[in-house]
Each structure stands twice: as structure tokens, then as C-alpha cells.
Design a protein around this motif. Structure first.
Motif, PDB file in Angstrom:
ATOM      1  N   VAL A 123     -34.817 -12.595   7.296  1.00 11.77           N
ATOM      2  CA  VAL A 123     -36.232 -12.303   7.037  1.00 11.77           C
ATOM      3  C   VAL A 123     -36.436 -11.919   5.572  1.00 11.77           C
ATOM      4  O   VAL A 123     -37.360 -12.399   4.907  1.00 11.77           O
ATOM      5  N   THR A 124     -35.542 -11.076   5.045  1.00 12.82           N
ATOM      6  CA  THR A 124     -35.686 -10.664   3.650  1.00 12.82           C
ATOM      7  C   THR A 124     -35.599 -11.871   2.728  1.00 12.82           C
ATOM      8  O   THR A 124     -36.349 -11.974   1.755  1.00 12.82           O
ATOM      9  N   VAL A 151     -37.205  -4.522   9.792  1.00 10.06           N
ATOM     10  CA  VAL A 151     -36.770  -5.532  10.768  1.00 10.06           C
ATOM     11  C   VAL A 151     -35.725  -4.938  11.706  1.00 10.06           C
ATOM     12  O   VAL A 151     -35.814  -5.071  12.929  1.00 10.06           O
ATOM     13  N   LEU A 208     -36.431 -14.894   3.393  1.00  5.85           N
ATOM     14  CA  LEU A 208     -37.671 -15.669   3.479  1.00  5.85           C
ATOM     15  C   LEU A 208     -38.803 -14.986   2.720  1.00  5.85           C
ATOM     16  O   LEU A 208     -39.548 -15.634   1.977  1.00  5.85           O
ATOM     17  N   VAL A 209     -38.909 -13.664   2.905  1.00  7.83           N
ATOM     18  CA  VAL A 209     -39.939 -12.934   2.155  1.00  7.83           C
ATOM     19  C   VAL A 209     -39.692 -13.112   0.658  1.00  7.83           C
ATOM     20  O   VAL A 209     -40.615 -13.350  -0.130  1.00  7.83           O
ATOM     21  N   LEU A 248     -30.450 -10.852  11.153  1.00 12.41           N
ATOM     22  CA  LEU A 248     -31.881 -11.197  11.222  1.00 12.41           C
ATOM     23  C   LEU A 248     -32.621 -10.596  10.021  1.00 12.41           C
ATOM     24  O   LEU A 248     -33.429 -11.258   9.363  1.00 12.41           O
ATOM     25  N   ALA A 249     -32.280  -9.331   9.729  1.00  7.83           N
ATOM     26  CA  ALA A 249     -32.924  -8.658   8.596  1.00  7.83           C
ATOM     27  C   ALA A 249     -32.650  -9.437   7.313  1.00  7.83           C
ATOM     28  O   ALA A 249     -33.546  -9.634   6.483  1.00  7.83           O
TER      29      ALA A 249
END
Ligand SMILES: Nc1ncnc2c1ncn2[C@@H]1O[C@H](COP(=O)(O)OP(=O)(O)OP(=O)(O)O)[C@@H](O)[C@H]1O
Ligand SMILES: [Mg+2]
Lengths: 246, 756
Positions: free
Chosen positions: B405-406, B379, B408-409, B401-402
């Protein structure tokens, strides 16, 4: 069986106690729970261990059955000292223990549960015969998983094991746990019959009234000590004191 | 049609071999309650040993088989049980998982040590009766090896079923799982049964390995073989670790699908082969999705041997401050390489923090922490870098942001597994890790989705610059070191705060008794999920820092085995402690590195002893695993021992002053270059570890006696008996003061309609 120690001057004498605890101390980790317990169970008699929660009744039974090695003192079976013996060795020489609240393997069927009882030496056919004769309900459910039996049926199953392996000593921990009074009375009737066949029985129980009806002796356990031993009649007064804490 | 038949037969045989490995897992899990992550490693070791006998030394096949399958493999299993697994009774699931992972890493390191893969020509492993032994069915030619494999698999299936249903020992093996103590009271020997089953499980693993290796037909590699049998995990899960017929079915489905993918997917698709490789993982995932939710268990209170005590907030602040000072002082005396190593160690410590959060709070474990790091790094690479060339910097927004995203994953991965027991989440994360390594980190080609062109992992390398946050540029080595240390401290203190909040207490309650918590109206899954997301985000941030420290990362940096080692070392350090994470980073990176450097230096300095030092260098690769294996003996971790030692220092002013004074002196000597950094390390070690122990023994013996340590409420009754004061305090806390409880006799004599 090499670890069973034979005690020099205590042969198995007729009328001598079959189970004997001499000044037994036991601990969980560093916490001592039994502080020098003396107790004897004469051959063919029923002895009741009474006392409030946490007094140490189950621990006494664990020490006798070999699950918890005592830190000091002696445990004798028929005069032999058995301090170093493991639970499975003792089971194979005729000690049968029904532990507190969970006497069955929940994920084995009724029949497989009885099969496990044969490790004490009696063949399966005979175990099944005795068990189903005494408790026909079990015979109808031999394929059912023990974990799905009702509480009463589970207790029947564990009692069935006790009856069919021809033990010389029977240790029962809280047979009444979670059962209706009628079932309890029933089970104790069976216990009385078994003792008449010459089996020596030690029962831990909170359900004092029923067990006192069949016991020859009772011992009151308080804070890891046996404070009093006597016949049920002698103990009426102490009993209420022990439970009410006054 | 011909192709179809050919591949179907191959798939059936492969499925048979998967089943054999999976049945070994089921057998050992059934009797000891331990899921053997080392199953694949045992298979791998057997393959190498067989190769050595058969082709290395030219033994005839029957003799080599007898030696490997009849003697060595069962022996390995029995020894593993007696020496390692037996000690795991009464430990948490996490400890069990970690110890068997330790065995796995240990065996793998051992194999690479003995059969160095880079040294000689690739080793070839042939089918039984040679590569040209075929059976002919009409126009169809089938290798005998394939036929044999399938027949053996069926025989094993029938045999195991017979064992578990028709023999008393087999039924007793099932009884051991239910209640080993009760089996003993019946006259059975649970320990012996468990040992036998481990011998059997190890035999099955070895057999599976020897059958599978020639089917895949590539050169032998320790890592690939170890992971290959992980494919069997999926099959075992399909049977829910219980049912053998379903395990067989699962194995066949997985194997057939993979062979069909190989047969029919166009080879020009660049992702066909990575897709084939990650298929079993995808299966595992689907199976986890459809498994029914665990029944909540609350009736049996497990008395675990692990003991974790969260520090007070004040202690956390003091520790954090101390750490910043220590790092600053170290920075002054260290060479540039030292600063680099320490920074890298700290970035790993941050990743390890994510494990402490997850395990310490929720009792779950993540076996692929670095894969979450990989996601975050991708990301940042695509969205979080401003400037180019030497001016390139990672932006704060990129990092945030990273993290999002992590998280959420992470939620996506964890949601299906969190409904189940801890083991399943461990497996799901491991599947995710392997999936990321095989599928995502191999993505070199440009893809176009909705007109958006991108390459996930171009040229196999990603350059991540150091961050610039607001006006502060952390490009310099020292600045970045301090940033990483600061980040660790902030996250660590944050975790302590979290633990003391209502949220943290709810989590602890949930960990202790999910059933009780559920009846109180908490959503167990939602709580676990939130913690997992936080944990994944921390792993992501740590991963970005790691990449920024390294500069340019390739997929090896996120290798699943590295993740496993990190999880293992964190548990060794003490997964319940923030300092356990620090231990993990320092040990895995700095300590091993320093040990290697030292040994290499010695090997050069004393060339006559070079062989011995080279031996030790190899031994160091096995070291972390060996330490992991010892966890069974001390499940609370090394940090708890050190903490006990430090407590002595804290309780005695003279000792504390001595230690701090000595340390300051050592530091001053190093800073003025009177002594070298090596001396500094050794003296510091002696000062911090030995002085408290020795001092504690001799000086403190009297002072310490009779000063009981305060016991936290949840350990009363375990560490010391209840007293009347405890009971009174409890009554007060529960607002039971003045409530009259009927005496126990009356309660007991008339149980209304009690049931079991
Ligand atoms: N495994 C164990 N570890 C630590 N302490 C234990 C353990 N088992 C029992 N104890 C403690 O030992 C003491 C005696 O327990 P025990 O089970 O013998 O009591 P009991 O008389 O059988 O009580 P109950 O009537 O409630 O069954 C209690 O204080 C209990 O907390
Ligand atoms: Mg009890």
C-alpha cells in the motif's frame, strides 16, 4: 582594486608585452594541468594558442582572466603582476574574455546581455550603438532571449560585447566552436580589424588554418606546456605533428 | 453579501502577505539557485523578535519595525548567505535542499529555546494600530492592518519587478543564475549580488511574518509559523519560481480559497478545519500536476563535489555480518533501556535506508519518510494484527500489505513530481507529509464509505504489537532488536546487490545524464518511479517496526519536522552509503538520547553548575541542525570521512589487529562489569576513531606512501588525470579497438554543417 599588485620594476613600457606569463603552473584540485607556461602577447598583436583537445589552452586563458589562480609563477598585465586579482577586477580594468562555447546569458534578452557588458565602464547607449552597427542582426532582435538565438548569433552577441567595451586585452576561447566556416571567417575578419586598433588579442583555437591567417604569432600547447612559439609560417610542420600525434 | 466582502478583503490581504513571502523565495532562488526552505523559519523568528521588542519590552512600533525589518532580518539573510549558502556552489540539489532545511530546523530550535512556548502565558500579537482600528467603507468595517497589508504587497510586487527589469543590479541578479562566471568576466560581482538578494529575501520573509501573524490571530507557535509560510511555497510554485505576476495570482487564489472555506464550510463538518489547513498543500500538488515537464538537460555536465562509492558485494556481506555480531555483543552488556534505544535507532535507520536508496540511486529526495511510515502503520493497525490483548501480534502478511500500500501511495505522490527536477519531488513529499499530519492523522471520527465503517486514527493513538513471523515470536526485546538489525542488514545488502545489477547501472546512468539515457531509449520517469516505490515500501516497513518498538504511537511520531531531521542527518551521514542510514538512526535517536541523559545526570550530580548543563541540554536541540548546516563544506557526508579513516585500518594488518583486540578487551571488561557502560561507549569511540587517526599518522606514513588507491572509472580525469592505459582500456570496453578514427585536424577543418 586593492588586491592588484603593482610590480616594482615593470612599468608599462611601450612595445613591452601587454600580457605575460612567467613560469605559470595551474591545477584543478590536485591535478596539475599547466606545468610552467611562458608566453607573451605584444601590444596590438594577435597570438594564437593551438593544440589538441585537453592540451590546456582554455586553462591558460582562465588563468589570465583571473578565474583560476595559478599555483605558482606570475601573470602580468601591462607589466603589473595580477596574480591575486579576481576576474571581475580584471574585467573592469580592461581585460575582456569570451569564454569557451557560452559567451551569453541565455535567459536575458540581447539588450540585457549588452547591459551586463557595461559593468566594465562603458555606458549602455554607446555599447548598444557599437554592437548594432557591427551586427545589425542583433539590433533586430534586441528583445529576444539570447538563449533562443542561433549559435552564430550568440557568438555575434558575445563578440559585440568584446568590441564595445574598449578592452586593451581580448581573450577568445574557441570562437569557431560549432559554427559554419563562413561565419568563422567573418568573425576572424572582425578580430583582425580589432587588433589593428591596438587591442592585444590571445585566441585559443583548433580551427588552425583560419586563425593563422590573421595571427602574428602562434604558440603550440601540448600536455600543459608550450612546446613552440613562432610565426605561422615557421610553425607549419610542428602543427601537423601536434595534431596528428606523430 | 456582507460576509462575502469581509472575507474577500481578508483573503486579499492574506494573499498579499503570502505573495511577499513567496517573492522572497523567488528572489533568493533567482540569484543563488537555492530554494530557501528556511523562509518560513525566518518569518517565524522575525515575529518572535518583533513581539519581544514591541510587547515584551514595550518599544514603540516604528522602532521595533526598524530594528527587525531594517536591521536584523537583512543581516540574518546576508550572514546566512556568507556563512552557509555560499559554500553550496557545485553541490547537488539534494545537498542544497538539506542545508536550507538544516537552517530551518536550527532557527526553529533556537526560537523554542529562547521563547519557550510552554513556560509562559500564550503570546498575543496585535494588528497594526491596535485591534480596534477600522476603516469604514459604507457599512463595511475593515481593519487598517488588512488594508496596509494589501497595499504593501502591491508595492513590493511593483518594486521587485522594477528591480529585475529596469535596474542593472536587478538584471545582473538574473544573470548570476545563468552563469556567475560569465558575469564575473563582464566585471560583475556575483557573490555580492547573491548576498544582497539573500538580505532582501530575508527582509521579505520577516515582513510577511509580521503581517500574517495577527491575521491568523492565534497564539504564536514556532512550528505553526514555520509551516505557515510553507503555504507561500505553493504560490511560488504557481509562478514556477520565476514569474512574479503569476506568483501574485497564485498567492491570491490560495488565500481566497482558504478564507472562503473558513467562511462557508459548515463548522459541524469535523474535517473543515483540517481541510482548510491542508489546502495550500493540495494546491501545491495540483500545481505540480499541471507544470510542464522539464526539458532534459544533458549538454552541461555538472561536476558535483559529492563522491559516492558503492561497496563491493563482498564488502557488504562482511559489513552486514560484522554488524550482526556487534549488535549481539552489545545486547549482552546493555541494560533494557539501552536495548530499547538501540532498537528504536535501528528502526529509524531502516527508514533512513529508504532515503539512501532514493537519493543514492536516483538523486531525488523524500522529505516525508515518516509519513509513509504512518500510512503503513495505519494499514497494519486495521488489517495486520492477529490476536488480542497481550497475545496480539503483527502478522507477516500485514507488514507485506503495508509495504504494498505504501508503495502505491508513493507512486501516486511521486508521479507528477518525477517529471520535474529534484526540488519538486522534495516539495511534493513535504506537502504530502504536512497533509498527512494535518488531515489524516487528525481523523478521529468514524466515517462510512460504501457501507464500510472505519476510523483512521481512533483516539489519536494506535497500538502496534511486535510481529510474529511463522513460528518465531519477536515479542521479547532482545529478539526484536535482532530482528530489526537483521532487517537492516538484509535490506542494506539487497541494495548493494541492486546497485551492481543492470538495473542499478541504468539508474546511475540516468542520474548522471537523463538526456543521454533518454536517447538510449530508457524511460527516465519509469525508472525513477520504480525506485521511489521501493523506497516508500522500505520507509513503510521501517515505520511499522518503529511503531512496534514504541508500542503505542500518536501522530507526533510521524511529525514532518522529524522526517526533515531524519533526511538531514542521513545526508550528513552520507546519503550515498548504507552506513549513512545507520549513522542517521544512531545519531538521531541513540546519540542525542545518550547526550541528554548524560547532561541531565551531570546537572543533578553537580547542582552548582546546573545552569550550564541546562544550557547544554538546550544546545543539544540545535545540534543536529548545526551539523546539517555544515554539509556545504563536506557534501559527501561524515561517513565518507570515517570510511577514509577505516581504509587505513584495513590496509594495515597490525593496526587492524590492534583495533579489534582493544575492542574485544573493552567489551570483555564491560561484560564482566569491571567498567561501566559509559566507559564502554567512551573507550569504544576513542578506539575506533582515534586509534586509526593517530596510528595512521605515525605508523602508516611510510607504508602508505606510493600506494595509489584504485580510482573507479567514473572518477578518472577528476581524481587523477587520464593515462594512455585508461584510454586503451576505455577503447576496449567500448569496442573501439581497431576502429580508425580520422585525425582531429581533418575533422575540424571541414565541419559539414555543424550547428550550436
Ligand atoms: N574544471 C576542471 N576540473 C578538472 N579538470 C579540468 C577542468 N577543466 C579542465 N580540466 C582538465 O584540464 C586539462 C586541460 O583542459 P583545457 O580545457 O585547458 O583543454 P583545452 O586545450 O582547452 O582543450 P579543448 O581544445 O578540448 O577545449 C584537461 O585534461 C581537462 O580534463
Ligand atoms: Mg578549451
Amino acid at each position: 582594486m586593492s588586491e592588484v599588485h603593482y610590480h616594482e620594476d615593470h612599468g608599462a613600457v611601450d612595445g613591452a608585452p601587454l600580457v605575460e606569463l612567467v613560469d605559470v603552473r595551474a591545477a584543478y584540485g590536485t591535478i596539475e594541468v599547466l606545468h610552467g607556461v611562458n608566453l607573451s602577447v605584444p601590444q596590438g598583436s594577435v597570438v594564437a594558442l593551438l593544440g589538441p583537445n585537453g592540451a590546456g589552452k582554455s586553462t591558460i586563458l582562465k588563468v589570465i582572466s583571473g578565474l583560476l589562480p595559478p599555483t605558482s609563477g606570475e601573470v602580468r598585465l601591462a607589466g603589473r603582476m595580477v596574480n591575486g586579482a579576481s576576474a571581475d577586477q580584471l574585467a573592469r580594468i580592461g581585460l575582456c574574455t569570451i569564454p569557451e562555447g557560452r559567451g551569453v546569458f541565455p535567459n536575458l534578452s540581447v539588450r540585457e546581455n549588452l547591459w551586463m557588458a557595461t559593468m566594465a565602464g562603458v555606458p549602455l547607449a554607446q555599447v548598444e550603438e557599437t554592437a548594432y552597427a557591427r551586427f545589425p542582426r542583433l539590433g533586430e532582435r534586441r528583445k529576444q532571449l539570447a538563449g533562443t538565438l542561433s549559435g552564430g548569433e550568440q557568438q555575434m552577441l558575445s563578440m559585440a560585447r568584446a568590441l564595445s567595451v574598449n578592452p586593451s586585452v581580448l581573450l577568445l576561447d574557441e570562437l569557431s566552436m560549432g559554427l559554419a566556416p563562413l561565419v568563422v571567417a567573418n568573425l576572424y575578419e572582425i578580430v583582425a580589424q580589432v587588433s589593428q586598433e591596438g587591442v592585444s588579442i590571445l585566441v585559443s583555437e583548433q580551427f588552425a588554418r583560419t586563425v593563422l591567417g590573421i595571427a602574428q604569432y602562434a604558440a603550440i600547447v601540448l600536455h600543459g606546456n608550450i612546446t613552440r612559439v613562432g610565426t605561422p609560417a615557421e610553425l607549419e610542420d610542428e602543427l601537423s605533428a601536434a595534431y596528428l600525434g606523430s | 453579501m456582507q460576509t462575502f466582502l469581509q472575507y474577500t478583503i481578508l483573503g486579499l490581504a492574506l494573499g498579499g502577505a503570502y505573495f511577499i513571502a513567496a517573492s522572497g523565495l523567488v528572489v533568493t532562488y533567482t540569484t543563488s539557485g537555492i530554494f530557501n526552505f528556511a523562509q518560513g523559519a525566518i518569518a517565524m523568528l522575525a515575529v518572535f523578535t518583533y513581539w519581544q521588542f514591541r510587547w515584551g519590552w514595550g518599544w514603540p512600533a516604528p522602532l521595533a519595525l526598524l530594528m527587525v525589518l531594517g536591521i536584523l532580518a537583512p543581516l540574518l539573510g546576508a550572514v546566512l548567505y556568507q556563512v552557509v549558502m555560499k559554500n553550496l556552489r557545485g553541490t547537488s540539489e539534494v545537498t542544497k535542499i538539506i542545508v536550507s532545511i538544516g537552517v530551518m530546523l536550527g532557527l526553529q530550535a533556537l526560537a523554542t529555546w529562547v521563547w519557550n512556548p510552554t513556560s509562559s502565558t500564550p503570546r498575543q500579537f496585535q494588528k497594526f494600530f491596535g485591534p480596534n482600528a477600522f476603516a469604514h467603507f459604507g457599512s463595511l468595517r475593515v481593519p487598517w492592518h488588512i488594508i496596509i497589508s494589501f497595499i504593501i504587497a502591491i508595492a513590493i510586487a511593483v518594486g521587485i519587478r522594477f528591480l529585475f527589469v529596469r535596474t542593472r543590479s536587478g538584471v545582473a541578479m538574473r544573470a548570476v543564475v545563468d552563469d556567475p562566471e560569465l558575469l564575473q568576466l563582464n566585471g560583475g560581482r556575483p557573490e555580492r549580488l547573491a548576498m544582497i538578494s539573500w538580505a532582501g529575501g530575508s527582509f521579505l520573509a520577516a515582513l510577511a511574518g509580521i503581517l500574517i501573524q495577527p491575521m491568523i490571530g492565534s497564539a504564536m507557535s514556532a512550528g505553526a509559523l514555520t509551516l505557515l509560510v510553507i503555504d507561500a511555497f505553493a504560490a511560488a510554485m504557481f509562478g514556477r519560481l520565476r514569474s512574479l505576476p503569476r506568483t501574485f495570482m497564485g498567492a491570491l487564489i490560495i488565500a481566497l480559497t482558504t478564507t472562503y472555506v473558513v467562511a462557508y464550510f459548515p463548522s459541524k463538518w469535523t474535517w473543515s478545519s483540517s481541510f482548510r489547513n491542508s489546502l495550500p498543500m493540495i494546491f501545491l500538488f495540483i500545481i505540480l500536476l499541471v507544470l510542464p515537464q522539464d526539458r532534459l538537460r544533458g549538454a552541461t555536465v555538472l561536476r558535483l563535489r559529492e563522491r559516492f562509492r558503492m561497496p563491493s558485494i563482498r564488502t557488504a556481506w562482511i559489513a552486514g555480518l560484522t554488524m550482526m555480531i556487534v549488535v549481539f555483543c552489545l545486547k549482552v552488556i546493555m541494560a533494557k533501556t539501552g536495548v530499547n534505544t538501540l532498537t528504536l535507532a535501528l528502526t529509524f535507520a531502516i527508514i533512513a535506508l529508504s532515503l539512501v536508496l532514493l537519493t543514492g540511486f536516483a538523486g531525488e529526495i523524500n522529505l516525508a519518510a515518516l509519513s509513509f511510515g504512518a500510512i503503513a502503520v495505519m494499514v497494519v493497525y486495521h488489517f495486520g494484527i492477529s490476536g488480542t490483548g497481550t497475545e496480539a501480534r503483527t502478522t507477516l502478511w500485514g507488514i507485506l500489505l503495508a509495504a504494498v500500500v505504501t508503495a502505491l501511495v508513493g507512486a501516486l505522490i511521486a508521479l507528477p513530481a518525477l517529471r520535474l527536477r529534484g526540488l519538486y519531488l522534495a516539495l511534493a513529499t513535504m506537502a504530502f507529509g504536512v497533509f498527512i499530519s494535518r488531515m489524516v492523522l487528525t481523523e478521529r471520527t468514524e466515517r462510512e464509505i460504501f457501507g464500510l465503517k472505519f476510523t483512521l486514527f481512533p483516539t489519536g493513538q494506535l497500538s502496534i504489537p511486535r510481529p510474529k513471523i511463522g513460528p518465531i515470536d519477536f515479542n521479547g526485546g532482545d529478539a526484536f532488536l535482532l530482528l530489526c538489525a537483521g532487517l537492516f542488514v538484509v535490506i542494506g545488502i539487497g541494495m548493494v546487490y541492486l546497485r551492481h545489477s543492470g538495473y542499478g547501472r541504468r539508474l546511475t546512468a540516468m542520474k548522471d545524464s537523463p538526456a543521454a539515457s533518454a536517447t538510449l531509449g530508457m524511460s527516465v520517469v519509469r525508472l525513477k518511479l520504480s525506485i521511489f516505490m521501493m523506497s516508500a515500501a522500505i520507509a513503510g516497513i521501517g515505520g511499522v517496526m518503529m511503531a512496534a518498538q514504541v508500542g503505542t504511537v500518536n501522530s507526533d511520531r510521524f511529525d514532518i519536522f522529524l522526517s526533515l531531521a531524519l533526511a538531514m542527518i542521513t545526508v550528513v551521514g552520507g546519503i550515498g552509503y548504507v552506513s549513512g542510514a545507520l549513522f542517521a538512526g544512531i545519531f538521531l535517536i541513540a546519540f542525542i538520547e545518550a547526550l541528554n541523559l548524560m547532561l541531565k545526570k551531570f546537572a543533578v550530580d553537580y547542582s552548582s553548575l546546573e545552569a550550564i548543563f541546562m544550557f547544554f541540554i538546550s544546545a543539544v536541540t540545535v545540534l543536529p541542525a548545526t551539523i546539517g548546516i555544515t554539509m556545504g563544506k563536506n557534501p559527501s557526508g561524515a561517513v565518507s570521512d570515517i570510511v577514509e579513516g577505516m581504509n587505513k585500518v584495513k590496509q594495515s594488518k597490525p593496526l587492524m589487529i590492534t583495533v579489534i583486540g582493544l575492542e574485544a578487551a573493552i567489551w570483555a571488561l564491560t561484560a564482566t562489569e569491571v567498567i561501566t557502560n559509559w566507559h564502554f561507549v567512551i573507550l569504544t569511540f576513542a578506539n575506533l576513531i582515534l586509534v586509526p587517526i593517530v596510528g595512521g599518522k605515525f605508523l602508516m606514513a611510510r607504508a602508505m606512501r606510493g600506494v595509489p588507491k584504485p580510482v573507479p572509472p567514473e572518477l578518472i580525469g577528476i581524481d587523477r588525470p587520464f593515462t594512455d592505459e585508461d584510454l586503451a582500456a576505455m577503447d576496449q570496453a567500448l569496442n573501439l579497438d581497431g576502429v580508425v578514427i580520422p585525425s582531429s585536424t581533418t575533422l575540424r577543418e571541414e565541419p559539414a554543417n555543424a550547428s550550436a
